[in-house]
Design a protein around this motif. Structure first.
Motif, PDB file in Angstrom:
ATOM      1  N   VAL A   1      -5.847  -1.639   6.542  1.00 25.56           N
ATOM      2  CA  VAL A   1      -5.629  -1.589   5.094  1.00 25.56           C
ATOM      3  C   VAL A   1      -4.187  -1.973   4.758  1.00 25.56           C
ATOM      4  O   VAL A   1      -3.927  -2.664   3.771  1.00 25.56           O
TER       5      VAL A   1
ATOM      6  N   THR B   1       0.835  -1.181   0.000  1.00 24.98           N
ATOM      7  CA  THR B   1       0.000   0.000   0.000  1.00 24.98           C
ATOM      8  C   THR B   1       0.868   1.228   0.000  1.00 24.98           C
ATOM      9  O   THR B   1       2.065   1.182   0.258  1.00 24.98           O
TER      10      THR B   1
ATOM     11  N   VAL C   1     -14.656   1.485   4.916  1.00 33.07           N
ATOM     12  CA  VAL C   1     -13.272   1.868   5.156  1.00 33.07           C
ATOM     13  C   VAL C   1     -13.276   3.243   5.802  1.00 33.07           C
ATOM     14  O   VAL C   1     -13.839   4.200   5.251  1.00 33.07           O
TER      15      VAL C   1
ATOM     16  N   ALA D   1     -10.406   2.011  -0.123  1.00 36.26           N
ATOM     17  CA  ALA D   1      -9.423   2.725   0.682  1.00 36.26           C
ATOM     18  C   ALA D   1      -9.072   4.040  -0.005  1.00 36.26           C
ATOM     19  O   ALA D   1      -9.427   4.278  -1.176  1.00 36.26           O
TER      20      ALA D   1
END
Length: 371
Positions: free
Chosen positions: A317, A44, A297, A237
């Motif tokens: 996440v 991420t 989220v 996200a």
């Protein structure tokens, strides 16, 4: 505790709450990193928001709801779908509700009925429901102001989605790209999930008018991903990563990261199979400890509502193969979860759906601060 941007503490008295099941201190979560978690979560962004968790004591915001399935917001006004009767409810400042309209022709049988709601930035309501000829997506305008809202005339954007008394999917959401996404179930026909000509067992992507976007992965098709059994949660996200929660059959429920054109395996595989033709979930659970429905989220956390598991699950996440569980057994079955306009977390119970053990004030809408 006073929730940000929520009705004042007088609401607690109005609906008879401070939850006797809740500890006066912060909840003690059960942390877990299941053996079934994917060993290699996708990277991420370094700028991804930090994970947040529930803080303080939850407050009941509304009681006496009849199988609430979805919560959406028109500005700061919460709208709640009632699965069995097709009513759309407006949450009032004192914790009461009023019916603003009923979706025409809703057929309730088992798990079917009025399911997901979404509101676009033009103030229009989208509703996923079951009709006589299958599941459909309709769009409505509003008349009036908060406290006196009413549904306008509906228009059908999409119909003919396979329907049954179970596996109807039903969650809809507007993505960060401004497109409307819909999670559909296989309606008891598993082979439909692998059939790109069927709308069953898919995540669909369409314009807000129901048309096929030019950049969809399959030319001329609404199909965005396939090989799903009964997905009921979709959310994004901050970096655009799309998550989806899915009911398994007897072995594994799933949390997936959705890729355009991706095949998630049902009915060929269930859960993490490590077969190259299918995309594995980033986390899986046995159905008795999960049965995930709605997801949301908030900052860097995916919150998952669990029915049979009777927990609110928080997944970072940045590390989606791990999870923390909250409120185990305190509220019973949990169906929907969403962020309020003020940034608090709201979730609904689902104890009056014929599979729960309702208390005297079920079903309930509950709010809690996160941080």
């Amino acid at each position: 505790m006073k929730l940000r941007n929520l009705p004042p503490l007088a609401l607690a008295a109005a609906v008879g709450v401070a939850l006797t099941a809740c500890s006066p201190s912060e909840p003690e979560p059960e942390e877990s990193a299941p053996e079934s978690a994917s060993p290699s979560a996708p990277p991420t962004s370094e700028a991804a928001p930090a994970a947040v968790l529930p803080t303080g004591e939850p407050q009941v915001l509304a009681t006496g709801l009849d199988v609430p399935w979805s919560v959406a917001f028109l500005g700061e006004t919460a709208l709640i779908s009632s699965r069995d009767d097709g009513d759309v409810l407006e949450l009032l400042p004192d914790g009461g509700t009023r019916v603003i309209g009923t979706v025409d022709g809703v057929v309730h049988d088992g798990e079917s009925g009025l399911l997901g709601l979404a509101v676009d930035d033009q103030g229009r309501l989208y509703a996923y429901s079951t009709g006589e000829d299958g599941n459909r997506i309709e769009r409505y305008g509003f008349t009036g102001e908060p406290g006196s809202l009413a549904l306008g005339t509906g228009e059908t954007l999409l119909e003919g989605i396979p329907a049954a008394s179970y596996h109807d999917g039903g969650r809809i959401a507007i993505g960060p790209d401004g497109m409307l996404y819909a999670a559909t179930g296989d309606a008891g026909n598993p082979d439909d999930a692998q059939d790109l000509d069927s709308l069953g067992g898919k995540i669909l992507r369409m314009t807000l008018d129901g048309a096929v976007p030019e950049d969809n992965p399959f030319a001329g098709s609404l199909v965005y991903s396939y090989g799903h059994r009964n997905p009921q949660g979709i959310a994004w996200a901050a970096d655009g990563t799309m998550f989806a929660a899915e009911f398994g059959q007897n072995t594994w429920d799933e949390l997936n990261i959705v890729e355009p054109g991706g095949n998630y395996g049902w009915p060929e595989v269930e859960g993490i199979a490590e077969e190259g033709d299918f995309i594995d979930p980033v986390q899986q659970w046995s159905p008795e400890e999960a049965s995930p429905s709605g997801i949301a989220v908030v900052e860097g956390t995916v919150f998952i509502a669990n029915l049979r598991g009777e927990v609110l699950r928080a997944v970072p996440v940045a590390d989606p193969g791990t999870a923390t569980e909250y409120y185990a057994g305190e509220f019973g079955r949990i169906r929907a979860v969403t962020a309020s306009p003020g940034g608090d977390l709201w979730f609904t119970t689902s104890n009056t759906d014929g599979r729960g053990d309702p208390s005297g004030d079920d079903d309930r809408l509950v709010g809690v601060e996160v941080g």
